[in-house]
Design an enzyme around this catalytic site. Structure first.
Site, PDB file in Angstrom:
ATOM      1  N   GLU A  80       0.849  -1.197   0.000  1.00 36.55           N
ATOM      2  CA  GLU A  80       0.000   0.000   0.000  1.00 36.55           C
ATOM      3  C   GLU A  80       0.877   1.238   0.000  1.00 36.55           C
ATOM      4  O   GLU A  80       1.795   1.339   0.823  1.00 36.55           O
ATOM      5  CB  GLU A  80      -0.884   0.069   1.266  1.00 36.55           C
ATOM      6  CG  GLU A  80      -2.045  -0.866   1.265  1.00 36.55           C
ATOM      7  CD  GLU A  80      -2.944  -0.685   2.495  1.00 36.55           C
ATOM      8  OE1 GLU A  80      -2.943   0.405   3.103  1.00 36.55           O
ATOM      9  OE2 GLU A  80      -3.643  -1.649   2.836  1.00 36.55           O
TER      10      GLU A  80
HETATM   11  C1  NOJ Z   1      -4.375   1.127   5.515  1.00 36.23           C
HETATM   12  C2  NOJ Z   1      -5.526   0.175   5.301  1.00 36.23           C
HETATM   13  O1  NOJ Z   1      -5.018  -1.109   5.142  1.00 36.23           O
HETATM   14  C3  NOJ Z   1      -6.389   0.534   4.108  1.00 36.23           C
HETATM   15  O2  NOJ Z   1      -7.524  -0.282   4.111  1.00 36.23           O
HETATM   16  C4  NOJ Z   1      -6.737   1.997   4.097  1.00 36.23           C
HETATM   17  O3  NOJ Z   1      -7.539   2.319   2.995  1.00 36.23           O
HETATM   18  C5  NOJ Z   1      -5.447   2.796   4.087  1.00 36.23           C
HETATM   19  N1  NOJ Z   1      -4.685   2.498   5.282  1.00 36.23           N
HETATM   20  C6  NOJ Z   1      -5.672   4.301   4.041  1.00 36.23           C
HETATM   21  O4  NOJ Z   1      -6.233   4.729   5.225  1.00 36.23           O
END
Ligand code: NOJ
EC number: 3.2.1.21
Length: 585
Positions: free
Chosen positions: A414
């Protein structure tokens, strides 16, 4: 994630503190602000991500059971505007459409999560397997593979079956380890012939701290000082068990990899010549990413967590530490249970030493750390209140992982930035800037020798952003949530990210600037399309309100009167301000 008011006080302090410290860094000193043109290693994997509860919708369809997020979001006052993920992006019904978007981006991989209660409505395998849920993920996986997109599958992205919460207390209870293992085993059995990258848990820090300590997330428990540590302890054991299950039962046949996705902000000492700040910053990272990574790579919690929580527990008159312990057998069972490390990273904090009182009533994960978080007011923060754009922190975190855990294989699972709901602007130049700079810092980290194999932009679509509802948009694609069909529109960042992917990096300054210019040019036509579509749906809404005699007065007020009055008030205030300014001059 501190509240905004706390940050405002910090801002002032930071002006004084950080201006003296920010100029003076160690090994990346000369790279501050300098852009590195070059490409990624051949075979580097580019992707985008999502999670089940955030995008699927269909919360009660085709035999799905309830998750803790279904229940939590339906309680009043838990989510901004009381929104829910009931329909979200309707991703459950839009597999083909969404895979086309991924193709358009030329993604190498797509990261998504499987909803546990969609497969096992009560969470327990022996109760019932929901074949319709199975079919959904079969279809998604097959469609991805037909389009040469590698699935990276997360088994737990926060949506625990509600029955397990009610019956056992969720992650507070050790029995979750076996239930989760059964669920994971089922996924390996059914999907493992096609899925080769498995992530056991997504961001267990949030599950533990926000789910069981602050209660901002489902299941909303506020077990301060103990709940998060207990939840994390069981999650780490569950992760290890699932890794061993794969290792002993499936690996030889399926030849896949099992990892975990950990979140980590970077913590930079406010004053790099102050040993106390240096130690506080190290503690910040150890209490965050190290809390989970250290047991998984080295067999036990970071020494600094054991010392701090242990000492405070004694001061609070407790017989044992609030941080649970692993037995010698458990340590060796947990150590080394990671074929690759998933890293979720968004932002950075400055850290300074701050002694917290250690009374029993004030005990909490946050006070255990004895530190204060600060931000530089010059850092851009286009969306979420906690998300400041600090690209250099990314390189530092990646280097930290390399040195602390023996240079593991990393997939960035991410990374991305949000914007506020009110901004329906598809020309997201600032997101382009964020991706450009963060991806560039990752490239520098690879040149430093960090073993990063792939990158996942977060997220493919705008989606339900947990307790923030739909007020924060992380997507490369804009989703019109007011329209029942949930149409997707490409933001400018789609064009830019696509170029990075097709060039496998940043060839030279001229080209990269060209990409950016073109991306912003093309997005203005999509912007017009969206604006026209929005006007059309507003007109349709008005007509519906006029023609439907049963339409409530309230609906009329929220959908038409409030926005109109707000717009008029803003306009009038602006005119009044201009008038005042003129008079002054
Ligand atoms: C981490 C989380 O895993 C994800 O679901 C979320 O959208 C992002 N942070 C942004 O807040």
């Amino acid at each position: 994630m501190l509240p905004r008011c706390a940050f405002s006080v910090c801002h002032v302090l930071m002006l004084v503190l950080c201006l003296s410290a920010a100029e003076d860094f160690d090994w990346t000193k000369n790279d501050h602000g300098s852009f590195y043109y070059g490409t990624f290693p051949a075979g580097f994997s580019w992707g985008a991500g999502s999670s089940a509860y955030q995008t699927e919708g269909a919360w009660d369809k085709d035999g799905k059971g309830l998750s803790i997020w279904d229940v939590f979001s339906h309680k009043k006052g838990k989510i901004q505007q009381n929104e829910t993920g009931d329909s979200s992006c309707e991703g459950y019904y839009k597999v083909k459409d969404d895979v086309s978007l991924m193709k358009e981006l030329k993604l190498n991989h797509y990261r998504f999560s499987i909803s546990w209660p969609r497969l096992l409505p009560t969470g327990i395998k022996s109760d019932h397997i929901n074949e319709k849920g199975m079919q959904h993920y079969d279809q998604l996986i097959d469609h991805l593979l037909e389009n040469k997109i590698t699935p990276i599958v997360t088994l737990y992205h926060w949506d625990l079956p509600q029955v397990l919460q009610e019956k056992y207390g969720g992650w507070q209870n050790i029995s979750m380890v076996n239930h989760f293992n059964e669920f994971a085993n089922l996924c390996f059995e059914r999907f493992g012939n096609r899925v080769k990258y498995w992530i056991t848990f997504n961001n267990p820090w949030s599950v533990a701290v926000e789910g069981y300590e602050t209660g901002e997330h489902a299941p909303g428990l506020k077990l301060r000082g103990t709940g998060a540590y207990r939840a994390a302890h069981h999650i780490i054991k569950a992760h290890a068990k699932v890794w061993h299950t794969y290792d002993t039962q499936w690996r030889a046949k399926q030849k896949g990899l099992v990892g975990i996705s950990l979140s980590g902000d970077w913590g930079e000492p406010v004053d790099i010549s102050n040993q106390k700040d240096i130690e506080a910053a190290e503690r910040y990272v150890q209490f965050y990413l190290g809390w989970f990574a250290t047991p998984i790579f080295h067999g036990d919690y970071p020494q600094v967590m054991k010392d701090f929580i242990g000492r405070k527990s004694v001061q609070q008159g407790l017989g044992t530490s609030r941080l649970p312990t692993f037995s010698p057998q458990e340590k060796s069972y947990i150590k080394g249970t990671c074929d690759f490390l998933g890293v979720g990273h968004f932002t950075t904090r400055y850290i300074t030493q701050k002694n917290n009182p250690s009374s029993r009533s004030s005990s909490s994960y946050f006070s255990d750390r004895d530190l204060a978080e600060l931000v530089d007011p010059r850092w851009p923060d286009p969306g979420s209140e906690w998300l400041y754009s600090v690209p250099w922190g990314f390189r530092r975190l990646l280097n930290f992982i390399k040195t602390q855990y023996g240079n593991p294989m990393i997939y960035v699972t991410e990374n991305g930035v949000s914007e506020k709901m009110l901004c329906t602007e598809l020309c997201d130049d600032w997101r382009i800037q964020y991706y450009k700079d963060y991806i560039n810092e990752m490239l520098k980290a690879i040149k430093d020798g960090v073993n990063v194999k792939g990158y996942t932009a977060w997220s493919l679509l705008d989606k339900f952003e947990w307790d923030e509802g739909y007020s924060e948009r992380f997507g490369l694609y804009y989703v019109d949530f007011r329209n029942k069909n949930k149409p997707r529109y490409p933001k400018a960042s789609v064009q830019f990210y696509k170029r990075i992917i097709s060039s496998n990096g940043f060839p030279n300054q001229r080209e990269v600037e060209n990409w950016r210019r073109k991306a912003v040019e093309t997005c203005s036509s999509s912007n017009q399309l969206l604006a026209a579509e929005e006007q059309r749906s507003t007109a349709a809404n008005i007509l519906r309100l006029i023609h439907d005699p049963l339409t409530s007065h309230m609906e009329m007020v929220t959908e038409i009167v409030v926005p109109t009055v707000c717009t008029l008030s803003i306009l009038l205030s602006a005119i009044f301000l201009m008038f005042l300014l003129r008079r002054r001059n």
